[in-house]
Design an enzyme around this catalytic site. Structure first.
Site, PDB file in Angstrom:
ATOM      1  N   GLY A 100      34.931  80.769 -44.492  1.00  8.92           N
ATOM      2  CA  GLY A 100      35.571  80.015 -45.564  1.00  8.92           C
ATOM      3  C   GLY A 100      36.228  78.825 -44.895  1.00  8.92           C
ATOM      4  O   GLY A 100      35.716  78.336 -43.897  1.00  8.92           O
ATOM      5  N   GLU A 101      37.356  78.429 -45.381  1.00  9.92           N
ATOM      6  CA  GLU A 101      38.080  77.341 -44.733  1.00  9.92           C
ATOM      7  C   GLU A 101      39.327  77.951 -44.103  1.00  9.92           C
ATOM      8  O   GLU A 101      40.213  78.431 -44.812  1.00  9.92           O
ATOM      9  CB  GLU A 101      38.403  76.272 -45.785  1.00  9.92           C
ATOM     10  N   SER A 102      39.365  77.955 -42.780  1.00  9.71           N
ATOM     11  CA  SER A 102      40.406  78.723 -42.094  1.00  9.71           C
ATOM     12  C   SER A 102      41.817  78.236 -42.436  1.00  9.71           C
ATOM     13  O   SER A 102      42.748  79.032 -42.526  1.00  9.71           O
ATOM     14  CB  SER A 102      40.184  78.691 -40.588  1.00  9.71           C
ATOM     15  N   CYS A 143      33.295  83.367 -38.351  1.00  6.11           N
ATOM     16  CA  CYS A 143      33.495  81.939 -38.582  1.00  6.11           C
ATOM     17  C   CYS A 143      34.980  81.624 -38.803  1.00  6.11           C
ATOM     18  O   CYS A 143      35.753  81.695 -37.856  1.00  6.11           O
ATOM     19  CB  CYS A 143      32.603  81.449 -39.710  1.00  6.11           C
ATOM     20  N   ARG A 200      37.305  74.309 -33.470  1.00 11.21           N
ATOM     21  CA  ARG A 200      36.719  74.288 -34.816  1.00 11.21           C
ATOM     22  C   ARG A 200      35.667  73.199 -34.914  1.00 11.21           C
ATOM     23  O   ARG A 200      35.730  72.210 -34.217  1.00 11.21           O
ATOM     24  CB  ARG A 200      37.811  74.041 -35.859  1.00 11.21           C
ATOM     25  N   ILE A 206      27.475  77.675 -39.947  1.00  5.45           N
ATOM     26  CA  ILE A 206      27.889  76.682 -40.946  1.00  5.45           C
ATOM     27  C   ILE A 206      29.219  76.066 -40.506  1.00  5.45           C
ATOM     28  O   ILE A 206      30.244  76.756 -40.478  1.00  5.45           O
ATOM     29  CB  ILE A 206      28.054  77.333 -42.342  1.00  5.45           C
ATOM     30  N   ARG A 207      29.180  74.806 -40.146  1.00  7.86           N
ATOM     31  CA  ARG A 207      30.388  74.138 -39.604  1.00  7.86           C
ATOM     32  C   ARG A 207      31.128  75.097 -38.654  1.00  7.86           C
ATOM     33  O   ARG A 207      32.326  75.343 -38.791  1.00  7.86           O
ATOM     34  CB  ARG A 207      31.311  73.665 -40.728  1.00  7.86           C
ATOM     35  N   HIS A 230      27.482  83.644 -39.307  1.00  8.22           N
ATOM     36  CA  HIS A 230      27.652  84.420 -40.546  1.00  8.22           C
ATOM     37  C   HIS A 230      26.656  85.596 -40.607  1.00  8.22           C
ATOM     38  O   HIS A 230      25.593  85.443 -41.202  1.00  8.22           O
ATOM     39  CB  HIS A 230      27.422  83.509 -41.759  1.00  8.22           C
ATOM     40  N   GLU A 269      26.686  88.122 -42.387  1.00  7.64           N
ATOM     41  CA  GLU A 269      26.500  88.617 -43.760  1.00  7.64           C
ATOM     42  C   GLU A 269      25.401  87.861 -44.491  1.00  7.64           C
ATOM     43  O   GLU A 269      24.940  88.297 -45.544  1.00  7.64           O
ATOM     44  CB  GLU A 269      27.831  88.536 -44.534  1.00  7.64           C
TER      45      GLU A 269
HETATM   46  N1  GLN Z   1      34.801  74.827 -40.372  1.00  6.78           N
HETATM   47  C1  GLN Z   1      35.538  75.880 -41.012  1.00  6.78           C
HETATM   48  C2  GLN Z   1      36.962  75.932 -40.465  1.00  6.78           C
HETATM   49  O1  GLN Z   1      37.248  75.339 -39.477  1.00  6.78           O
HETATM   50  C3  GLN Z   1      34.879  77.221 -40.842  1.00  6.78           C
HETATM   51  C4  GLN Z   1      33.549  77.213 -41.525  1.00  6.78           C
HETATM   52  C5  GLN Z   1      33.069  78.554 -41.976  1.00  6.78           C
HETATM   53  O2  GLN Z   1      33.786  79.558 -42.034  1.00  6.78           O
HETATM   54  N2  GLN Z   1      31.836  78.579 -42.377  1.00  6.78           N
HETATM   55  O3  GLN Z   1      37.802  76.570 -41.031  1.00  6.78           O
END
Ligand code: GLN
Length: 208
Positions: free
Chosen positions: A54-56, A87, A119, A148-149, A184, A186
């Site tokens: 998600g977005e940390s 992630c 990150r 993913i990112r 990921h 999952e």
């Molecule tokens: N780039 C996100 C972060 O720094 C992490 C991306 C993800 O969980 N897929 O929080």
């Protein structure tokens, strides 16, 4: 012995992790339930916890999760609760983080793994990709990993084992019962990572 595994969060990859964990339990023939954990009470009720992507920064800040995160930290440090962070989950477990582009972010962290996480480690043109990754702990066959990112682990203490590397990037680590992955699992068809985690939870539960 029946296991209870929780997936922490308010949105994001929670459902995918619940699905993958249920499938992994079935594949292993292990009795257990998988629950969505949103608060402190939920954290206190499980034998093992998954912290999804998600977005940390957002995950760390959500006030509803605030108390839950305090409980996660306590259980990790006092009871060695098995935790799988993927992630953003990996980022939150770190003691130290920074962003490759913007540098220090001073975000809320659990600080339970002795690692420094960068990150958004992989450049813009490579924001998301899939790759066959070697993860010796789950077997010889490679694992189709979705990034993913994604972050990567830049420094780690002596009690941290490297579980997976992508070229020179460390993308999987383990410290005691804590596992942090940059990708990921999952989102893969393959449930071996979740099976590995379930085995860890089972071992831990039979000890306590
Ligand atoms: N780039 C996100 C972060 O720094 C992490 C991306 C993800 O969980 N897929 O929080």
């Amino acid at each position: 012995m029946k296991l209870k595994i929780g997936v922490l969060g308010l949105q994001g990859d929670v459902e995918e992790h619940i699905g993958a964990t249920k499938l992994a339990l079935e594949n292993l023939g292990v009795e257990g339930e998988v629950v969505w954990v949103k608060d402190e009470e939920g954290v206190l009720s499980v034998d093992g916890l998954i912290i999804p992507g998600g977005e940390s920064t957002v995950i760390g800040l959500l006030s509803m999760l605030g108390k839950a995160l305090v409980a996660v930290k306590e259980r990790a440090l006092k009871e060695e609760l098995p935790i799988l962070g993927t992630c953003a989950g990996l980022i939150i477990m770190a003691k130290r983080t920074y962003d490759r582009v913007v540098g220090q972010t001073n975000q809320e962290l659990l600080g339970i793994m002795d690692i420094t996480v960068e990150r958004n480690s992989f450049g813009r043109q490579k924001e998301s990709f899939e790759v066959d990754l070697q993860i010796p702990a789950i077997g010889e066959k490679s694992f189709r990993a979705v990034f993913i990112r994604a972050p990567s682990v830049k420094e780690f203490g002596e009690n941290v084992e490297v579980m997976a590397k992508l070229e020179d990037y460390v993308v999987g680590v383990k410290e005691g019962n804590l596992i942090g992955l940059a990708f990921h699992p999952e989102l893969a068809e393959d449930t071996r990572v979740h099976e590995y985690f379930i085995n860890l939870v089972q071992k831990h539960k039979s000890r306590v």
